[in-house]
Design a protein around this motif. Structure first.
Motif, PDB file in Angstrom:
ATOM      1  N   LEU A  68       0.855  -1.186   0.000  1.00 28.12           N
ATOM      2  CA  LEU A  68       0.000   0.000   0.000  1.00 28.12           C
ATOM      3  C   LEU A  68       0.889   1.233   0.000  1.00 28.12           C
ATOM      4  O   LEU A  68       2.007   1.197   0.486  1.00 28.12           O
ATOM      5  CB  LEU A  68      -0.826   0.042   1.288  1.00 28.12           C
ATOM      6  N   THR A  69       0.342   2.316  -0.516  1.00 32.46           N
ATOM      7  CA  THR A  69       1.058   3.575  -0.395  1.00 32.46           C
ATOM      8  C   THR A  69       0.686   4.209   0.934  1.00 32.46           C
ATOM      9  O   THR A  69      -0.480   4.458   1.200  1.00 32.46           O
ATOM     10  CB  THR A  69       0.693   4.515  -1.543  1.00 32.46           C
ATOM     11  N   LEU A  70       1.701   4.444   1.762  1.00 32.99           N
ATOM     12  CA  LEU A  70       1.429   5.035   3.068  1.00 32.99           C
ATOM     13  C   LEU A  70       1.556   6.545   3.028  1.00 32.99           C
ATOM     14  O   LEU A  70       0.775   7.275   3.608  1.00 32.99           O
ATOM     15  CB  LEU A  70       2.385   4.473   4.113  1.00 32.99           C
ATOM     16  N   LEU A  71       2.585   7.016   2.353  1.00 28.92           N
ATOM     17  CA  LEU A  71       2.828   8.441   2.221  1.00 28.92           C
ATOM     18  C   LEU A  71       3.210   8.658   0.772  1.00 28.92           C
ATOM     19  O   LEU A  71       3.602   7.705   0.102  1.00 28.92           O
ATOM     20  CB  LEU A  71       4.028   8.877   3.079  1.00 28.92           C
ATOM     21  N   PRO A  72       3.128   9.882   0.297  1.00 26.13           N
ATOM     22  CA  PRO A  72       3.610  10.107  -1.071  1.00 26.13           C
ATOM     23  C   PRO A  72       5.060   9.640  -1.187  1.00 26.13           C
ATOM     24  O   PRO A  72       5.925  10.116  -0.458  1.00 26.13           O
ATOM     25  CB  PRO A  72       3.508  11.629  -1.236  1.00 26.13           C
ATOM     26  N   LEU A 138       9.914   3.398   7.131  1.00 27.01           N
ATOM     27  CA  LEU A 138       8.593   3.442   7.749  1.00 27.01           C
ATOM     28  C   LEU A 138       8.067   2.034   8.003  1.00 27.01           C
ATOM     29  O   LEU A 138       7.538   1.741   9.077  1.00 27.01           O
ATOM     30  CB  LEU A 138       7.625   4.235   6.866  1.00 27.01           C
ATOM     31  N   TYR A 189      12.380  11.861   6.267  1.00 26.98           N
ATOM     32  CA  TYR A 189      11.447  11.954   5.142  1.00 26.98           C
ATOM     33  C   TYR A 189      11.320  13.402   4.673  1.00 26.98           C
ATOM     34  O   TYR A 189      11.322  13.682   3.472  1.00 26.98           O
ATOM     35  CB  TYR A 189      10.088  11.409   5.574  1.00 26.98           C
ATOM     36  N   LEU A 195      12.304   7.127   1.886  1.00 28.71           N
ATOM     37  CA  LEU A 195      12.765   6.384   3.056  1.00 28.71           C
ATOM     38  C   LEU A 195      13.298   5.019   2.640  1.00 28.71           C
ATOM     39  O   LEU A 195      13.598   4.187   3.474  1.00 28.71           O
ATOM     40  CB  LEU A 195      11.605   6.200   4.047  1.00 28.71           C
TER      41      LEU A 195
END
Lengths: 497, 503
Positions: A68-72, A138, A189, A195
């Motif tokens: 999944l994409t957690l952050l851009p 992350l 980040y 990351l």
């Protein structure tokens, strides 16, 4: 650029023990054999999954599983490279003997809350392998925090005053550390916009030196708490109130190694050797590690409680690993990484022995062990092998990693640290051999059985097996699990060879 | 039909509320099912609106076809649908638990409770859906009045707490109304979009500045921002459990929504930073709110009261995210509105289950609760870990964005406050978990005297809350775990559109 293989195997390897944990809870205390069946099945499947990745990684490829994409720009991603695989293999492999051993231990001692125990254990393994396979900071942080929480029920298992205090101390240290790590990760980040672990680091040039040093301190303090670096080590001896299989797998392998693993990831895959040399901060770090090595060795001498003595030996060895990696020369890094594997096998043997002795005789102090070697010869023989290994005596595997550590110290031109490594080996002899001496050569106490009367086989066989593997890896470091080749790959990736 | 969704979103619970007592006079049992159906309908509408907005963009609905700025417009954008989903979803969950609870605690008066419940949902939904400043005040009053009534139904001390709340809450609402009046004087408009176009030319007008000050203080009272939080702990502690599970998670969040609307839709970020330093003031107030909330929570012995003080701190989180005035910060604030609503709802639902089982809320008397109510306590642990900001629960991700926002703004004190606060939360919740999970008295290690399974547990029988009360708790706990890893997706699809393009 390395080839990437897309596969769900890393994810499955993480999830299998989580699923087992759920099944364990669902089965509950009513059907203990079925419940333990889940543990064993999960351990075997996990081992198979992890080992099946070795050939791919040795072929120079990286196995990736994006979720999944957690952050851009940051995903929840499992990415198995050589270094991650090494830790994954260790954790998955040693879970098998520990599972059998645990069953023997909790049943011999008639422990309470066994379902909770096996559930938390499975969860710990899930998150430890998650830490190993995490593809970015992350994901690593998430798995690391889950590991922190999953270990807590095991630390407080006995639910008496000492266990609760141990649990509180554990949480204070590790949650505070986790908070520091969160800040460090956020800042990283914000600075770099990524990351993802990159062999050789990705932070160079993203911030002024001062901020980078601050970040380095935050990271190392954060991961260093679990790795037991002084002055953050105090929780580890206290956490020895946990049942012995917990101390064996978690406080010698999974949890503390997760700390060391995190430190090494930060050192080599976030900062990178070049940046560390530029900042000159590796010397300070090596100094702290060296101090921990010696101080933990000295403190171990004074412990009469067997598990506490082993805990200080763990602190000593973890610092040794970090010392090797911080020296940044090829051989030192190799020795350090290899010692993650070797120390795991030896230390788990020692804890297994301590647990077997306790389960059989309820003795847990060094001074109580007089002559016990005659009653429990296999246990004490295994203990002797592992203790020799940790002291760096061939043909046990500890010799190999210490050899490379020494070579590395010479290669880096740091003779002072060479002296530290050698001193530590001498201290190992000093605090391990009295135990062996007590066991085999002192006059037996009156309560020692005159004939062989070992702990149940389900406990003795695992500890003999791990001891045998310690010797095997001492003679053939690349046998079966290919630790040596994997380590070499990892070192080459980091140093850009 | 689909064009009328925004109107139905309000009309259905509003009319449903008025029909409830009519049904209740004849068939009290049926009234509960009716209210449940109404809430389920409202939730379904919110989902339909979500799909419409994510597919086709924001909707502007003109009530009675009167074109704004003269008529009332409902403005349904991404932030609105997120709030609608929260309000109707948590409303539905709280109602599921409320039905068995009020049947026991206020027999014969259930239909009136249901009516107030639906009015509360109507009011909250109206606040978030309307695009008209005065209409917002009307809905604010609907929600407040029904809220006062719901809270006053509670235990000893509830009437006094409610009276306190009415006085302070009315001051807050009046301040808001004064702000609306001042803006109307200088612009002649009440429509938010219209105001947003008219106001920039008037940013330095004293009237506008005073209006903004009234708005901020009024909304801060409603959201319980320190030092205007004093009504909150008493009101929420003494409120009946089914009511507090509805009001506690939502009222403060809706007020936070209003703050975001006013600061970023009606006014522009330039105003909040450049014209008056409201952002800075709010930021430092948030710091104090977080620390004082946490410290006061540490001093509590009553579990529910402890939660209300934690809420004071959580409001601080949201305001801090708003105050740093950048994209990650505001994203974190909105994400935390969602996450915190779910966490608080889960915790108050757990309180509801405990209350239903007659378990005292004193923390020191919660021993062995995990054996008695294992599922309830498991959900409590999930929500608690989320409150401590531990992954993979959703609390971690909002904390991440909030910290990122403060770091991006260079506000290291703010970042430090957030981190310290999550440690305080860890102390608070592990104190409860330790109590509930560890055997009373201790010393149950490996004792050979007792039988195989009887380690002091023989006298504790499993006594879970009924399934109807347990189900919403478990759903919220599962949601807390699911929302976390999917927060990236949620931000992409919804929240990123709610952040002003200027950031």
């Amino acid at each position: 650029m390395t080839d990437t293989v897309i596969s769900t195997r890393p994810l499955l390897a993480v999830l299998v023990s989580f699923a087992a944990g759920m099944l364990i809870l669902a089965t509950g205390d009513r059907r203990p054999n079925l419940r333990e069946g889940w543990t064993i099945a999960a351990a075997l499947i996990k081992f198979g999954l992890v080992v099946s990745m070795i050939p791919t990684v040795l072929a120079g490829k990286v196995i990736t599983c994006r979720l999944l994409t957690l952050l851009p720009g940051v995903e929840l991603v499992f990415r198995v490279d050589a270094f991650g695989l090494l830790f994954g293999v260790i954790a998955a492999t040693l879970w098998i003997p520990t599972s059998f051993y645990s069953i023997g231990y909790v049943r011999t001692l008639n422990e309470h809350a066994q379902s909770r125990y096996f559930f938390a254990f499975a969860l710990c393994l899930s998150s430890a392998v998650g830490v190993a396979f995490a593809g970015n900071l992350l994901t690593l942080l998430i798995c690391y925090e889950v590991l922190t929480i999953a270990t807590w029920p095991l630390v407080i298992h006995h639910e008496d005053g000492a266990a609760i205090m141990g649990g509180r101390k554990y949480l204070v240290y590790t949650l505070t550390a986790g908070t520091g790590l969160l800040l460090a990760t956020v800042v990283t980040y914000s600075l770099a916009g990524t990351l993802d672990f990159t062999p050789g680091g990705f932070l160079a040039g993203h911030a002024p030196d001062g901020l980078l040093m601050l970040l380095f301190v935050l990271f190392i303090a954060g991961f260093g708490v679990k790795a037991g670096i002084m002055p953050f080590h105090e929780w580890l001896p206290t956490a020895m109130v946990a049942p012995t299989p917990v101390s064996a797998l978690l406080h010698a392998v999974a949890v503390v190694k997760a700390g060391v693993f995190g430190c090494v990831r930060v050192l080599l895959f976030v900062f990178g050797p070049n940046l560390l040399r530029e900042l000159g901060i590796w010397q300070a770090m090596a100094g702290v590690a060296a101090f921990t090595v010696v101080a933990a060795g000295l403190l171990a001498l004074g412990q009469d409680h067997l598990k506490r003595r082993l805990a200080f030996s763990t602190i000593n060895n973890l610092a040794l690993i970090l010392l090797g990696v911080t020296l940044l020369s090829e051989n030192a890094i190799r020795g350090g990484i290899l010692h993650i594997a070797n120390h795991a096998f030896m230390k788990i043997t020692l804890f297994f022995c301590a647990g077997a002795i306790y389960a059989k005789t309820h003795k847990d102090h060094v001074s109580q062990l007089d002559g016990l070697g005659r009653q429990m010869p296999f246990t004490f023989a295994a203990f002797t092998i592992a203790a020799m290994g940790l002291s760096g005596i061939p043909p046990v595997n500890g010799f190999i990693s210490k050899w490379f550590l020494c070579l590395g110290a010479v290669q880096a031109g740091e003779l002072l640290f060479l002296f530290v490594i050698l001193t530590s080996a001498m201290l190992d002899v000093a605090f391990f051999f009295p135990i062996i001496f007590n066991g085999f050569f002192r006059e037996p106490r009156p309560d020692v059985a005159p004939r062989i009367d070992e702990a149940p086989l389900i406990m003795v066989i695992p500890l003999c097996a791990t001891a045998a593997f310690s010797v095997l890896f001492g003679i053939m470091p690349d046998a079966v699990l290919h630790f040596f080749s994997i380590t070499t790959h990892a070192v080459q990736q980091v140093l850009g060879g | 039909m689909t064009a009328q969704l925004p109107a139905l979103q309000i009309a259905i619970p509003l009319l449903g509320a008025f029909i409830t007592p009519l049904i209740g006079w004849h068939r009290p049992r049926l009234a509960g099912l009716w209210a449940l159906a109404v809430l389920a309908g409202a939730a379904a509408l919110a989902v339909a609106l979500l799909m419409q907005v994510t597919a086709h963009g924001p909707i502007s609905y003109h009530l009675g076809n009167w074109a704004p700025p003269w008529g009332i417009a409902y403005a349904v954008d991404h932030l609105t649908v997120l709030m609608l989903l929260l309000i109707t979803g948590i409303g539905l969950m709280a109602f599921l638990q409320a039905r068995p609870a009020v049947a026991v605690s206020m027999p014969g008066r259930e239909p009136y409770f249901y009516t107030l419940f639906l009015l509360q949902v109507t009011g909250l939904s109206g606040i978030v859906i309307t695009g008209d400043m005065f209409n917002l005040f009307v809905f604010l009053e609907i929600s407040s009045l029904s809220g006062y009534a719901l809270i006053a139904l509670g235990e000893d001390g509830a009437p006094l707490a409610t009276f306190n709340y009415i006085i302070i809450g009315t001051v807050g609402a009046c301040f808001y109304l004064l702000g609306v009046g001042y803006l109307y004087i200088v612009t002649g408009s009440l429509n938010m979009a219209d105001l947003a176009n008219l106001l920039p030319a008037l940013y330095h007008s004293k009237v506008v500045l005073v209006a903004f000050a009234f708005f901020t203080v009024g909304v801060a009272i409603k959201m319980g921002l320190f030092p205007l939080h004093t009504w909150m702990p008493d009101a929420y502690t003494t409120a009946p459990a089914p009511a507090s599970a509805l009001i506690a998670p939502l009222m403060t969040k809706v007020a936070a929504y209003v703050m975001i609307r006013i600061m970023f839709t009606v006014f522009r970020p330039e105003f909040d930073i450049g014209v008056i330093p409201v952002a800075t003031i709010l930021g430092w107030m948030a710091v104090i709110a977080i620390l004082v909330g946490g410290i006061k929570a540490l001093a509590q012995t009553d579990l529910k009261r402890m939660l209300t003080y934690i809420m004071v701190a959580e409001v601080g989180y949201i305001v801090m995210g708003i105050s740093v005035m950048n994209r990650p910060g505001l994203t974190g604030a909105i994400l935390h509105i969602m996450n915190d609503a779910c966490m608080v709802a889960c915790l108050f639902l757990v309180i509801g289950a405990l209350a239903h089982k007659g378990i005292p809320r004193t923390i020191s008397e919660l021993g062995s609760l995990n054996r008695k109510m294992p599922f309830t306590m498991a959900a409590f642990v999930v929500a608690a870990l989320s409150m401590c900001g531990l992954p993979p629960a959703c609390g971690f991700f909002s904390k991440w964005y909030l910290v990122q926002g403060t770091v991006a703004a260079g506000q290291w004190v703010f970042a430090g406050t957030l981190l310290v606060s999550s440690l305080i939360n860890a102390v608070l919740f592990f104190r409860v978990i330790e109590k509930a999970y560890l055997a009373p008295g201790g010393g149950h290690g490996h004792d050979d005297q007792q039988h195989d399974d009887g380690h002091g547990t023989a006298n504790v029988v499993r006594d879970e809350a009924p399934a109807a009360m347990l189900a919403p708790i478990l759903i919220m706990a599962a949601l807390i775990l699911v929302l976390g890893p999917f927060s990236g997706t949620i931000i992409d699809a919804v929240i990123s559109h709610a952040v002003p393009a200027a950031f």
